[in-house]
Design a protein around this motif. Structure first.
Motif, PDB file in Angstrom:
ATOM      1  N   UNK A  38       0.837  -1.196   0.000  1.00  0.00           N
ATOM      2  CA  UNK A  38       0.000   0.000   0.000  1.00  0.00           C
ATOM      3  C   UNK A  38       0.877   1.253   0.000  1.00  0.00           C
ATOM      4  N   UNK A  39       0.441   2.234  -0.751  1.00  0.00           N
ATOM      5  CA  UNK A  39       1.112   3.533  -0.856  1.00  0.00           C
ATOM      6  C   UNK A  39       2.451   3.461  -1.596  1.00  0.00           C
ATOM      7  N   UNK A  40       2.781   2.301  -2.149  1.00  0.00           N
ATOM      8  CA  UNK A  40       4.021   2.185  -2.908  1.00  0.00           C
ATOM      9  C   UNK A  40       3.726   2.338  -4.397  1.00  0.00           C
ATOM     10  N   UNK A  41       4.639   2.948  -5.154  1.00  0.00           N
ATOM     11  CA  UNK A  41       4.460   2.997  -6.611  1.00  0.00           C
ATOM     12  C   UNK A  41       4.787   1.645  -7.229  1.00  0.00           C
ATOM     13  N   UNK A  42       4.322   1.440  -8.443  1.00  0.00           N
ATOM     14  CA  UNK A  42       4.738   0.263  -9.204  1.00  0.00           C
ATOM     15  C   UNK A  42       5.940   0.653 -10.043  1.00  0.00           C
ATOM     16  N   UNK A  43       7.052  -0.036  -9.829  1.00  0.00           N
ATOM     17  CA  UNK A  43       8.286   0.252 -10.563  1.00  0.00           C
ATOM     18  C   UNK A  43       8.425  -0.763 -11.696  1.00  0.00           C
ATOM     19  N   UNK A 136      -4.355   8.032 -15.998  1.00  0.00           N
ATOM     20  CA  UNK A 136      -4.294   9.489 -16.134  1.00  0.00           C
ATOM     21  C   UNK A 136      -5.675  10.068 -16.427  1.00  0.00           C
ATOM     22  N   UNK A 137      -6.655   9.573 -15.673  1.00  0.00           N
ATOM     23  CA  UNK A 137      -8.058  10.035 -15.699  1.00  0.00           C
ATOM     24  C   UNK A 137      -8.828   9.606 -16.938  1.00  0.00           C
ATOM     25  N   UNK A 138      -8.232   8.827 -17.807  1.00  0.00           N
ATOM     26  CA  UNK A 138      -8.923   8.340 -19.013  1.00  0.00           C
ATOM     27  C   UNK A 138      -9.211   6.849 -18.864  1.00  0.00           C
ATOM     28  N   UNK A 183       3.593   3.228 -18.517  1.00  0.00           N
ATOM     29  CA  UNK A 183       4.856   3.957 -18.655  1.00  0.00           C
ATOM     30  C   UNK A 183       5.058   4.848 -17.439  1.00  0.00           C
ATOM     31  N   UNK A 184       6.306   5.250 -17.195  1.00  0.00           N
ATOM     32  CA  UNK A 184       6.567   6.091 -16.029  1.00  0.00           C
ATOM     33  C   UNK A 184       5.672   7.333 -15.997  1.00  0.00           C
ATOM     34  N   UNK A 185       5.244   7.674 -14.800  1.00  0.00           N
ATOM     35  CA  UNK A 185       4.378   8.823 -14.505  1.00  0.00           C
ATOM     36  C   UNK A 185       2.903   8.569 -14.790  1.00  0.00           C
ATOM     37  N   UNK A 186       2.549   7.379 -15.290  1.00  0.00           N
ATOM     38  CA  UNK A 186       1.124   7.039 -15.375  1.00  0.00           C
ATOM     39  C   UNK A 186       0.553   6.947 -13.963  1.00  0.00           C
ATOM     40  N   UNK A 198      -8.406   1.768  -5.576  1.00  0.00           N
ATOM     41  CA  UNK A 198      -6.953   1.913  -5.519  1.00  0.00           C
ATOM     42  C   UNK A 198      -6.510   3.047  -6.440  1.00  0.00           C
ATOM     43  N   UNK A 199      -5.336   3.564  -6.122  1.00  0.00           N
ATOM     44  CA  UNK A 199      -4.667   4.569  -6.960  1.00  0.00           C
ATOM     45  C   UNK A 199      -3.180   4.331  -6.826  1.00  0.00           C
ATOM     46  N   UNK A 200      -2.512   4.092  -7.940  1.00  0.00           N
ATOM     47  CA  UNK A 200      -1.078   3.840  -7.901  1.00  0.00           C
ATOM     48  C   UNK A 200      -0.374   4.628  -8.994  1.00  0.00           C
ATOM     49  N   UNK A 201       0.863   4.957  -8.708  1.00  0.00           N
ATOM     50  CA  UNK A 201       1.697   5.661  -9.683  1.00  0.00           C
ATOM     51  C   UNK A 201       2.712   4.701 -10.255  1.00  0.00           C
ATOM     52  N   UNK A 202       3.037   4.902 -11.532  1.00  0.00           N
ATOM     53  CA  UNK A 202       4.021   4.077 -12.225  1.00  0.00           C
ATOM     54  C   UNK A 202       5.355   4.818 -12.272  1.00  0.00           C
ATOM     55  N   UNK A 203       6.413   4.082 -11.950  1.00  0.00           N
ATOM     56  CA  UNK A 203       7.761   4.667 -12.033  1.00  0.00           C
ATOM     57  C   UNK A 203       8.685   3.752 -12.806  1.00  0.00           C
TER      58      UNK A 203
END
Length: 203
Positions: A38-43, A136-138, A183-186, A198-203
């Motif tokens: 939880x709260x971790x980005x996906x790398x 990214x909201x789409x 891709x990164x920053x998604x 859920x909400x996750x960021x890609x790095x």
């Protein structure tokens, strides 16, 4: 805790990847180390240049069961959510072409996103649930459980023939069409009937 995943459970996704329609559920596993904390980005792992998101309905097992009859399967889970089965598609394609197992492409660290769980009693019918992934909201993936080849209770019963289900086990029930590379920053957000789980960021 183990993660049991079902492949090829939506016709449109089978067609999307040009796979054969199976006669019975396709089953594979992820270890508990695959869970994205939880709260971790996906790398994105260094061994893949094409990691795809696969949004799925997931259920959490609430008691031990083996050889569960379909009519009793509903008693073995109370909570549902959505999750992502991240797949290193380029690596999977190489392994499949050689006839090799593809756990490396499916079961790597962080490859399983597990959303916040909701009581199944919150929903009128589990056989008509809409779920959605936004990038990214789409909206990039949208599915409904009415299009499952095998319903949730059928899957619980089926996998219990091979594996003893234990408290806390998670079943990923298959993905609809719309899988695509990340891709990164998604920023990925998963919804079940308009509830963001859920909400996750890609790095």
């Amino acid at each position: 805790m183990k993660i049991i995943c079902i492949g090829r459970n939506y016709t449109n996704h089978i067609e999307e990847l040009k796979n054969d329609r199976p006669d019975e559920p396709v089953v594979f596993m992820k270890p508990d180390s695959a869970v994205l904390l939880k709260q971790h980005p996906f790398v994105i792992p260094e061994f893949s240049e094409e990691v795809h998101h696969e949004l799925e309905i997931i259920v959490k097992i609430n008691k031990v069961g083996k050889y569960i009859e379909p009519k009793f399967a509903h008693k073995y889970y109370d909570d549902i959510s959505v999750g992502i089965d991240f797949t290193a598609r380029d690596l999977q394609d190489k392994l499949k072409a050689k006839g090799l197992p593809w756990e490396k492409a499916k079961a790597f660290d962080g490859s399983a996103v597990i959303g916040d769980f909701l009581p199944k009693s919150d929903f009128v019918s589990l056989e008509n649930l809409t779920f959605e992934l936004k990038n990214n909201s789409e909206t990039v993936q949208k599915g409904n459980t009415s299009f499952m080849l095998w319903k949730i209770d059928e899957l619980v019963s089926y996998v219990s023939q091979f594996f003893t289900l234990k408290i806390g086990d998670i079943i990923f029930t298959g993905t609809p069409a719309g899988v695509a590379p990340v891709k990164p920053n998604d920023v990925l957000e998963g919804f079940l009937e308009d509830k963001k789980l859920f909400r996750i960021q890609i790095k």
